[in-house]
Design a protein around this motif. Sequence first.
Motif, PDB file in Angstrom:
ATOM      1  N   VAL A   1      -7.862  -1.461  -5.775  1.00  0.00           N
ATOM      2  CA  VAL A   1      -6.982  -0.710  -6.288  1.00  0.00           C
ATOM      3  C   VAL A   1      -6.505  -1.587  -8.460  1.00  0.00           C
ATOM      4  N   HIS A   2      -6.594  -2.302  -8.201  1.00  0.00           N
ATOM      5  CA  HIS A   2      -6.509  -3.580  -9.531  1.00  0.00           C
ATOM      6  C   HIS A   2      -7.514  -2.376 -10.449  1.00  0.00           C
TER       7      HIS A   2
ATOM      8  N   GLN B   1      -2.268   1.510  -1.115  1.00  0.00           N
ATOM      9  CA  GLN B   1      -2.152   1.128  -2.305  1.00  0.00           C
ATOM     10  C   GLN B   1      -2.020   2.387  -3.008  1.00  0.00           C
TER      11      GLN B   1
ATOM     12  N   ALA C   1      -6.245  -4.927  -2.783  1.00  0.00           N
ATOM     13  CA  ALA C   1      -5.629  -5.215  -3.613  1.00  0.00           C
ATOM     14  C   ALA C   1      -6.441  -5.173  -5.115  1.00  0.00           C
TER      15      ALA C   1
ATOM     16  N   LYS D   1      -5.985  -6.975   3.322  1.00  0.00           N
ATOM     17  CA  LYS D   1      -4.769  -6.579   1.888  1.00  0.00           C
ATOM     18  C   LYS D   1      -5.651  -6.834   0.909  1.00  0.00           C
TER      19      LYS D   1
ATOM     20  N   SER E   1       0.859   4.954  -2.294  1.00  0.00           N
ATOM     21  CA  SER E   1       2.166   3.879  -2.737  1.00  0.00           C
ATOM     22  C   SER E   1       2.480   3.872  -4.252  1.00  0.00           C
ATOM     23  N   ALA E   2       0.611   3.676  -5.279  1.00  0.00           N
ATOM     24  CA  ALA E   2       1.336   4.029  -6.297  1.00  0.00           C
ATOM     25  C   ALA E   2       1.219   5.397  -6.832  1.00  0.00           C
TER      26      ALA E   2
ATOM     27  N   HIS F   1      -6.592   0.462   3.461  1.00  0.00           N
ATOM     28  CA  HIS F   1      -5.115  -0.697   2.817  1.00  0.00           C
ATOM     29  C   HIS F   1      -5.703   0.241   1.084  1.00  0.00           C
TER      30      HIS F   1
END
Length: 272
Positions: free
Chosen positions: A166-167, A20, A163, A159, A23-24, A16
């Motif tokens: 990733v942040h 992510q 997330a 997920k 996708s960004a 994930h």
Amino acid sequence: MGKILVTGATGNVGSHVVAQLASAGIDVRAFARRPERVRPGVEAVQGDLTAPETLEPALKDVESVFLLWPGLSTGNAAEVVSAIAGHARRVVYLSAFVPGGSGGHYGEIEGLIRRSGLGWTFLQPGGFAANTLGWADQVRQGVVRWPFGQASRALIHEKDIAAVAVHVLTSAGHNGAAYAITGPDELTQAEQVRVIGEVVGREVRWEEQPPEEARERLLAAWGDEAFVDSALKAWESFVAGPERATDTVRRLLGRPALSFRQWVEDHAEDFR
């Protein structure tokens, strides 16, 4: 923003993180034992953290690393952390919250990272919702037999872990932070089983199993006596001292953490 290396790139969380970031539009490199399983279109490098010589090529031109340690002991973690420090500027380490203890090998690896000179952030999730997949066969039979039915935890969706990772990897202000992350629901294990049954449309009941019996079963499955005893002790501790939900996901992402019911809905076919 420089290239990000994701280890454990095909696992529950790492896959994930890769998806992510890709996708960004972030420049991401996936490090995996089976690179053919990496999301199409993402640069993949074959390697294994237990073989540190495979890590060096993957670290070329990397600025940040998402580190997921694959074992239950530190092993050659010192060598791995040293290699990362020789190339990257920062690391986001998927550690764990260990109640009433020093953190075991997670704490030892945190110590290695603190002393490495790297900028670091530790993600310390509580229980993973994905661990309830271990009940799947029993759910199909309509009875989950397991110890400590009243142990309460705030299980987190993989997920959400991704997330948060990733942040942290893509924004400033997180160096030196250790984030305790959980899901929003404090549910006993018996209640978790009830929710699973409701979502998959099957009546499933809880049956309390003596810890000694569970220990024998887990030893046969896991083989590591110290880890089995540690797991049983942790589950028992959540009976008297429930794992409390944190608001870390909401604070960092600006939205509520995904519920355990949402996780079950995402994985319903795994229980059918």
